[in-house]
Design a protein around this motif. Sequence first.
Motif, PDB file in Angstrom:
ATOM      1  N   ALA A 352       0.818  -1.217   0.000  1.00 47.01           N
ATOM      2  CA  ALA A 352       0.000   0.000   0.000  1.00 47.01           C
ATOM      3  C   ALA A 352       0.848   1.261   0.000  1.00 47.01           C
ATOM      4  O   ALA A 352       0.330   2.356  -0.217  1.00 47.01           O
ATOM      5  N   GLY A 353       2.154   1.112   0.252  1.00 47.53           N
ATOM      6  CA  GLY A 353       3.029   2.274   0.323  1.00 47.53           C
ATOM      7  C   GLY A 353       4.127   2.245  -0.709  1.00 47.53           C
ATOM      8  O   GLY A 353       3.867   2.426  -1.914  1.00 47.53           O
ATOM      9  N   PRO A 354       5.372   1.972  -0.284  1.00 48.24           N
ATOM     10  CA  PRO A 354       6.507   2.049  -1.219  1.00 48.24           C
ATOM     11  C   PRO A 354       6.566   0.927  -2.236  1.00 48.24           C
ATOM     12  O   PRO A 354       7.311   1.008  -3.200  1.00 48.24           O
ATOM     13  N   GLY A 355       5.798  -0.133  -2.029  1.00 50.60           N
ATOM     14  CA  GLY A 355       5.807  -1.262  -2.958  1.00 50.60           C
ATOM     15  C   GLY A 355       6.708  -2.378  -2.473  1.00 50.60           C
ATOM     16  O   GLY A 355       7.583  -2.186  -1.630  1.00 50.60           O
ATOM     17  N   THR A 356       6.496  -3.572  -3.012  1.00 47.96           N
ATOM     18  CA  THR A 356       7.280  -4.743  -2.646  1.00 47.96           C
ATOM     19  C   THR A 356       7.296  -5.717  -3.814  1.00 47.96           C
ATOM     20  O   THR A 356       6.336  -5.772  -4.597  1.00 47.96           O
ATOM     21  N   LEU A 357       8.375  -6.477  -3.935  1.00 40.95           N
ATOM     22  CA  LEU A 357       8.463  -7.491  -4.991  1.00 40.95           C
ATOM     23  C   LEU A 357       7.360  -8.524  -4.882  1.00 40.95           C
ATOM     24  O   LEU A 357       6.972  -9.145  -5.872  1.00 40.95           O
TER      25      LEU A 357
END
Length: 735
Positions: A352-357
Motif C-alpha cells: 500500500a506504500g513504497p511497494g514490494t516485490l
Amino acid sequence: MTNHKIEKKTEKQFPMLRIGLTGGIGSGKSTVSDYLTEKGLMVLDADRLSRELVEPGQPLLKEVEQNFGPGVIKADGTLDRKALGEIVFDDENARQRLNNLFHGRIIEEIALAADRLERAGERAVFIDAALLFEAGMEKMVDEVWLVDLTLDEQIKRVIARDGSSPDEVRRKISSQMSSDEKRARADVILDNNGTPEQLIEQVDRLLKRRLGNQKSKLMRLPILLLTLLLSISFIGCGKQGVTETDPATSSPPAAAVKSDLVSLPIERFQTLNPIVSKDEGVYYLNQLVYQGLFRLDRNLGANSVLAADYSYNDDGQSVEISLKKDIKWQNGKSLTAEDVKFSIEAYQAAAAGPGTLYEPYIAKIESVQVKNKTAVIIKFKSQTDAAIENLTFPIVSKRSFASTAATLVTGHNYLPVGTGPYLVESIDPGKQVNLAPNPHFQGEIPKNNLIFRILPDKKIAAGLFEIGDLNVGLLKESDRDARFNGKPVRIESFTANEVEVLGFNFRNEALKNLNVRRAVAQAIDDQRLLEGCYYNSAISNDTLFYPEYLGIGKAEALLPYDIDQAKITFQQSGLSGLNLKLIYNKDDTSRMLAARQLQDDLGMVGISVTLAGLDWAAYTGALERGEFDLYIGGYRILDTYDLRPLLASNRNLLGYSNPVLDSLLDRLHSGVTTKVKKETYTEIRKLLRTEIPYYCLAYKTYGLVVSENLTGNVKPFLQNIYNNCETFRLTEAEK
C-alpha cells in the motif's frame, strides 16, 4: 558511506595511469570519450553515474527532493531535470547545494571503480567528467585532458545540436567554469576547432605517447562481450587473486588446495530488507538468509519449508498452517505464528506504500489470524486465488522490528535476521556484505563463508571475470555461448520464465479454423528458429506453461516440423489465398528474425504473410485494438504461473473464449491437493495442445557462467539460482 581521501596521484604512486577527461558544453568531450571506448580503453563516465544515483529508489533522489521540493519529482517518480535545472541555473547557492549532494557520492563511486580496475590489472583508465575541476576530481588523476574550442565555435555547435538560441547558450556557458581557467589547470588541451577527424588524430597521437601499443587488459574480451556485460546481473560465486600464465613457459600446476571463502558479486543496492527491496541481487541473496512457508522446486511445485502441514477449510478460501517445531532465528529465538502474521501485515503495508516485490502474492491475501503459538489461519480474497504457491515470500522476525511501520524503512545498514542457512555477519557499505553459516539452521549447516562484493560499475565485472576474481555470473543474453567460446568457463543453462509466443487473432474467421492453426504449427521450423533467431539459448515447448510444469510432459515442439503435412492440413481447412498480417516489436532483433522466418515457412504452405514491424507504443496499441492477424510477443511470467490474463475468456488479447478452460484455470489456482492440481493441469495441457490459441515459439534459457576453478554441485534453476551453494569451493594452485 565510505570516505575516500582525495590526494594528488603520481605515476610512481599508482601503476595504473588515471587520466581525467573534461570539456564544456558542446566541446566534443563525448566524441573523445566514445572513441576511447571504441578503442577498448576503460572509461568511467561520471555524468552517467550521476544519472544512475538519482534513479527511482536511490537514496540520493530522496535527498534531492528534500532539498529542492516535491516539484523536482515527476508523477512517475523520476527526477524532473528540467525543473531542477530552472531552480539552480541562476541561483549560485542552490547550485552549490546540488553539487554538494552529488560530488561526494560520485567521487566515492569512481574511486571504488578505479580501485577495482587497478586490482584487475588495468594499466589505464579515463574518468569522463564535465565538472571534473568543479568537483575537485583532478586530484584523483595523474593528468587532465581538456577538449576545448573557441567561444564562437562552441556557441555555433550547441545551437546546431539542440536548437537553443544564442542567448540561452551563452547563459549555459557562463554558468560553467571559464575556458581560460580550465586551460590553465589542464595538463593537455585537445583543440576541437577543426573536424572530428582532426580531433581523433590528436587523441591517437596522445594515446601512442602515453600508452604506446597498450590495450585495455579487459579488452582481451571482445568488445561485444564487454557490451554484453554492461547489462549483466552477476549473482554468483567468485574468487580473488587468479592470474593467467603462458602455457608454453609455465610449469605444471601444483596440487590444488580448497578455499571455503567464496566471493560473490552483487550490484549496488538500497537495502537488504526483503519487505521493501526491489533489487534482483538482493532477492537472490535473501534466499540464503530467509525462508518462506513454502518454496517452489524446479518444476514449480510447492514444497514445505517452515510449514509442517496445512489444510483448507470447507470454504476453500482459508488455509490453516502448522509451523515446524524447533525452527530458530539466527539469534536463537524460536519462530512463532506471530512472526508469520507480522510478516504478512508488513508486506501488505509495503504494497500500500513504497511497494514490494511480493505484491502480486500478498494482494491475494485478505487476512491472517494466529490460532496458537505454532499455527496460523490465512484467508484469501478469492477461492480461485487460494493456492499455497502464493505463500513463498520470506518470513521475517517480528522481534527485529519495532513495528509494522518500521519495516518500510530502508537503509544500507539493515542487518537481516532470518532462519536460512546463512546469516548476514556484517555490511561494509559500498564494498561488501559478509555471510556466515547460521549455527541455528535446522538443516545441514554450510561449511563455507560467502562475501557479496558490491560492484559500483557493471563495466568492472568483465575484467573481474576474465582474471578469475569473479567466478559465477548470471547471463540472460541469448548469444552468451558464442561470446564465451574459448574462455576458461563452463555455462550451466536452465529454463527461464520468459516465453516467446505466436498469437492468433480469433476475430479473424479464417484463424478460428483449427486446421489453419495446425498448418501454421506444422510449418514452423523449430530447430532453425532456435538456432537462427534465439542463438540456441532457448528450447521448444508445446504450450505457454513452464516446460515440465509440475513434472508433467517434456519440453518439445507442439507438432513436428513437416511442410508436406502442413500443406495437406491447410488444404483441409477449405481455404486458399490466405493473407495474414503479422505484427512484432521492431526493436527486438530475435522477434524480427522470427517474423521473417515465419513469413518464409508459411509461404511454403501457401499462406502469405505481411510483416509489420512497429515501435513499442504502436505495437502495444495495435494489440489492444486487435489490429493484427498474428503477433509475435514475449512474456515474463510470475512463479505461480497464473496464465489467466493470457488465456481466460474476455481477458486475453486474442478474442479467444473457452468456458471449460476458464474453469480449469480457476481450479488450478485454488486450494486443491497436489494430486488434483496435476490432474487439472493435465486437462489444461491437453486442451491447449488441441486448440492452439498460441504457438510457443521458444522458452528462453539463462546461463550460470562458472569458472573452471569452482567446484561443487552447481545445479541452478529459476527459483534457486544459488542451489547447492553450500557445496561451492574454490581450487587454486599452491604458491
